[in-house]
Design a protein around this motif. Sequence first.
Motif, PDB file in Angstrom:
ATOM      1  N   SER A  85       1.011  -1.326  -0.077  1.00 31.46           N
ATOM      2  CA  SER A  85      -0.108   0.037  -0.085  1.00 31.46           C
ATOM      3  C   SER A  85       1.039   1.167   0.001  1.00 31.46           C
ATOM      4  O   SER A  85       2.071   1.080   0.311  1.00 31.46           O
ATOM      5  CB  SER A  85      -0.865   0.110   1.284  1.00 31.46           C
ATOM      6  N   PRO A  86       0.499   2.419  -0.248  1.00 33.45           N
ATOM      7  CA  PRO A  86       1.204   3.786  -0.279  1.00 33.45           C
ATOM      8  C   PRO A  86       1.774   4.065   1.144  1.00 33.45           C
ATOM      9  O   PRO A  86       2.701   4.456   1.397  1.00 33.45           O
ATOM     10  CB  PRO A  86       0.114   4.700  -0.692  1.00 33.45           C
ATOM     11  N   THR A  87       1.100   3.366   2.097  1.00 39.57           N
ATOM     12  CA  THR A  87       1.750   3.692   3.470  1.00 39.57           C
ATOM     13  C   THR A  87       2.633   2.538   3.951  1.00 39.57           C
ATOM     14  O   THR A  87       2.802   2.549   4.893  1.00 39.57           O
ATOM     15  CB  THR A  87       0.470   4.129   4.290  1.00 39.57           C
ATOM     16  N   GLY A  88       3.170   1.638   2.909  1.00 35.80           N
ATOM     17  CA  GLY A  88       4.011   0.704   3.401  1.00 35.80           C
ATOM     18  C   GLY A  88       3.548  -0.649   3.891  1.00 35.80           C
ATOM     19  O   GLY A  88       4.260  -1.581   4.503  1.00 35.80           O
TER      20      GLY A  88
ATOM     21  N   SER B  42      11.581  -4.167  18.949  1.00 35.79           N
ATOM     22  CA  SER B  42      10.879  -4.143  17.733  1.00 35.79           C
ATOM     23  C   SER B  42      10.723  -2.963  16.966  1.00 35.79           C
ATOM     24  O   SER B  42      11.174  -1.992  17.666  1.00 35.79           O
ATOM     25  CB  SER B  42       9.334  -4.538  18.137  1.00 35.79           C
ATOM     26  N   ALA B  43      10.981  -2.999  15.899  1.00 34.23           N
ATOM     27  CA  ALA B  43      11.156  -1.838  15.025  1.00 34.23           C
ATOM     28  C   ALA B  43      10.360  -1.870  13.819  1.00 34.23           C
ATOM     29  O   ALA B  43      10.144  -2.914  13.321  1.00 34.23           O
ATOM     30  CB  ALA B  43      12.518  -1.505  14.729  1.00 34.23           C
ATOM     31  N   PRO B  44       9.710  -0.715  13.432  1.00 35.80           N
ATOM     32  CA  PRO B  44       8.628  -0.886  12.178  1.00 35.80           C
ATOM     33  C   PRO B  44       9.741  -1.144  10.981  1.00 35.80           C
ATOM     34  O   PRO B  44      10.624  -0.862  10.706  1.00 35.80           O
ATOM     35  CB  PRO B  44       8.225   0.710  12.133  1.00 35.80           C
ATOM     36  N   PHE B  45       8.911  -2.107  10.232  1.00 37.74           N
ATOM     37  CA  PHE B  45       9.668  -2.574   8.931  1.00 37.74           C
ATOM     38  C   PHE B  45       9.877  -1.190   8.008  1.00 37.74           C
ATOM     39  O   PHE B  45      10.942  -1.349   7.464  1.00 37.74           O
ATOM     40  CB  PHE B  45       8.518  -3.623   8.197  1.00 37.74           C
ATOM     41  N   VAL B  46       9.016  -0.488   7.882  1.00 33.86           N
ATOM     42  CA  VAL B  46       8.883   0.642   6.946  1.00 33.86           C
ATOM     43  C   VAL B  46      10.130   1.591   7.245  1.00 33.86           C
ATOM     44  O   VAL B  46      10.632   2.411   6.417  1.00 33.86           O
ATOM     45  CB  VAL B  46       7.826   1.466   6.977  1.00 33.86           C
ATOM     46  N   PHE B  47      10.717   1.673   8.376  1.00 31.62           N
ATOM     47  CA  PHE B  47      11.838   2.563   8.909  1.00 31.62           C
ATOM     48  C   PHE B  47      13.145   2.046   8.055  1.00 31.62           C
ATOM     49  O   PHE B  47      14.076   2.736   7.703  1.00 31.62           O
ATOM     50  CB  PHE B  47      12.011   2.460  10.475  1.00 31.62           C
ATOM     51  N   LEU B 203      -0.028   4.939   9.512  1.00 35.21           N
ATOM     52  CA  LEU B 203       0.612   4.126   8.865  1.00 35.21           C
ATOM     53  C   LEU B 203       0.271   2.748   8.907  1.00 35.21           C
ATOM     54  O   LEU B 203       0.325   1.873   8.055  1.00 35.21           O
ATOM     55  CB  LEU B 203       2.281   4.180   8.743  1.00 35.21           C
ATOM     56  N   ARG B 204      -0.015   2.441  10.216  1.00 37.13           N
ATOM     57  CA  ARG B 204      -0.243   0.957  10.596  1.00 37.13           C
ATOM     58  C   ARG B 204      -2.039   0.594  10.425  1.00 37.13           C
ATOM     59  O   ARG B 204      -2.304  -0.489  10.640  1.00 37.13           O
ATOM     60  CB  ARG B 204       0.100   0.680  12.119  1.00 37.13           C
ATOM     61  N   GLY B 205      -2.739   1.796  10.200  1.00 42.11           N
ATOM     62  CA  GLY B 205      -4.027   1.675   9.798  1.00 42.11           C
ATOM     63  C   GLY B 205      -4.816   1.705  11.038  1.00 42.11           C
ATOM     64  O   GLY B 205      -5.815   1.370  11.275  1.00 42.11           O
ATOM     65  N   GLU B 206      -4.120   2.228  12.305  1.00 41.75           N
ATOM     66  CA  GLU B 206      -4.718   2.238  13.579  1.00 41.75           C
ATOM     67  C   GLU B 206      -5.285   3.566  13.742  1.00 41.75           C
ATOM     68  O   GLU B 206      -6.196   3.847  14.874  1.00 41.75           O
ATOM     69  CB  GLU B 206      -3.785   1.940  14.649  1.00 41.75           C
TER      70      GLU B 206
END
Lengths: 435, 375
Positions: A85-88, B42-47, B203-206
């Motif tokens: 998705s665009p937000t990764g 734990s670290a965000p994947f997108v970082f 970003l996580r949809g929360e």
Amino acid sequence: MITTHRFTFYTVLVSMSLVLTSCSSEQDSNEESKAIVLLRGLPTLDTNHSIAIVALDPESENFGEILQEFEFADYAMPLHHLYYSPTGRLYATGLDPQCSLAEVDLARDASGAPVINGVECIDTEGQQVGEDIIWHNVNGTDYMIVSFMAGTGIDQSDGGSIGIFDPQSNAVLRIIEARKSTVGEGDPYIMYPHGLSAYGDRMVVTSTIHADLATGVGNSVTIIDLNTFTPIQTITIEDAQPVGFPSSPVEVLFLRPSIVAGIEPTVFVNTMFGFETWKIPYDESNKSFGEPEIIYSGVDEGTGVPLEFYGNDTELFISHAIPGVVKRYQLSSLPELVSSGPDLEAGLGAHHMIFYATESGRQVIAIQNNLLNLGNADDNDPTDIDFIAKVNDHSITVHDLETGEKLATVNFKERYRKGIANVESLFGSGFVHHH
Amino acid sequence: MLNRLVKKTLSISAIVIAIIVLGGFAYIEIGSNRATPITDFSAPFVFGQFRVPEDNPLTDEAVELGRRLFYDVRLSGNNEVSCATCHRQQLAFTDGRQTAIGVSGKALALNSMSLANLMWGPRHFFWNGRVTSLEEQALVPIQHADEMDQSLAELVDELKADSQYKSLFSVAYGRITNENIAKALASFQRTLISSDSKYDKYLRGEATLTEQENLGRKLFVAHPDVKASLRGGNCIDCHSQFLTSGFNTLYDGFSNNGLDSEEDLLPGLEEVTQIRAHRGLFKVPTLRNIALTAPYMHDGRFATLEQVLDHYNEGIKMSSTLSPLIAEADNSTKGVVTQASLNLTEHEKTAIIAFLHTLTDRQFIAEEKFSNPFD
């Protein structure tokens, strides 16, 4: 003296260890060359479906190595396609009725390595056999849009649906259904939807094949008005029937200025059983679609089953499962198909692809070579469908983008006793505009 | 035959003895480091990818030791200043001052940088990028006459006199040394991960951004393109999408963002590289918790985010090393450009600031494991 010898030997051991670790670190540094793949367990080989992270740098000693794998012991059918998705966030469509759409939980461990923590199935409100996903903004609102080839029931002879999801919560906002048997004669319909592509407030969806792969084949694309989420036009995309089936439009690409600067928006469609690529002109001023025309004929060119559209900053790539090639075209010349180089000779079933750089900086393309990744009758595999089984090389081939040279191959069936259903870049490996 | 058998037996014995002896030797060496690989991480994947030095892996004991050192005033010559004096957790590890003040009481030249997500972004530390690892960075302020003014030899002696430190170092690294002090401080700082802001939740949809915040987000990630009718705040050209820090490729994470005209440019990165084109380039900071880290810029010249936006919108000063991405970024449709300017509307500037506020991570500034262990 003994101590000295001992120390020397120990030092050598430590040095070897450091060298090995150092190599490993160097290999790991090129994250761009790692991919996420969906693997299909093959019943006769006693393996499970899975999602895995694979090393794909052909210059690395660990090329083809599965770095992490997350297996699905409970699914009769595998996940199907991966999409960021665009937000990764990473999503996968799925073939198993238990899980037709899922979100993959990715994180990083204390060494910085990517890890697959799990897969969460998303409630599709009964929609089955997920195929494509796009994220699109309409009138200021973002949506996640998913095609479900079996719609709300695989038992329906003309089923299929488009799910409109909230991209934040993954909740279904609405389901677009317009079965041929339920709409009026000549009215637009949605049947066996697969390929999706959108521009502005118009979306094109293809009609491919019944999810049972046996009882129905489509030959059209349908235009959806995204203001109202309703089908407004169905366009037949069919000419010759080289294998005796309807044309089976599969992937579609709405060429638009964000892909090619200054281009007049145009729709490209690949027909799986027509072996053709079609062009449909779009007049943005009145939002009308013109007469479709064939711009590539596989019958004339000796190719069959065209599948995907992918691209980078300069080229458009189209995969042809037979004989297993990827053709390349100048992006700047679109919507005309002007070759930008010799075909990439991949493998039977040439399908999805990713782009990245090797450790030394060589630009490469990795191509996944499996049409539908079903089993082979030679193995007494119950999933065998003769035609499809012959179009599966079970491999990923890596090619130099500049020279076209095939640099490396990993055959998943030979190495892991599994087929490979899909490949996607791990993260941040560049701009790709298929779907 | 017998001779060969004896020789073979002796050879095997020698190998066995060697394995036993060497194994024992290895055990002693490794056994002095009884640290536990970090358990709560734990670290965000997108970082994106990060690397921890192989000679300083993250361990629970090293992180705890580093935390204690970070907050210990004994790291300064007068026993009054700790790392946390200029890097306060409630301010996202900044100090709220225009420029930092250390043991000498003199105002230092530069603003205290926020300490968040240090494993990502530019692989150079300090505003001018003069060191390339957190280990290397850690000992610099301790020894600086105006910052902490502590002799490392004295510091080691002080720590050796503390039984708790002796015990902590023993488990984490074995011995109390300059190098191990630096390693412990670096380990603690590596764990300062801010990833629970409203933006992260989005970003996580929360979480869902408000209309204004979402407009700000879209402007943040867009480089203006008048021909494509795309308006942009141009932020992403320097601040990456997810981390909001500078980029990590070579010196891509350094920029001259138009604060000064040619004659007033400070050396910045040029001081490190000796390359004239690097004059006036400073490290692009993370924007995480930016609403908490005023004042802004390397010299703390702007007190508010509004002033920062005004700078990018109408205050860019031209110079030979000004970032070309800033120089040509313009939302104006008037055609004739007389000065570098974003030409955002007030509404758009406000939206970007609203988005920047979504980068505030309340969990980060309240996190117990980042807090002062002496409290």
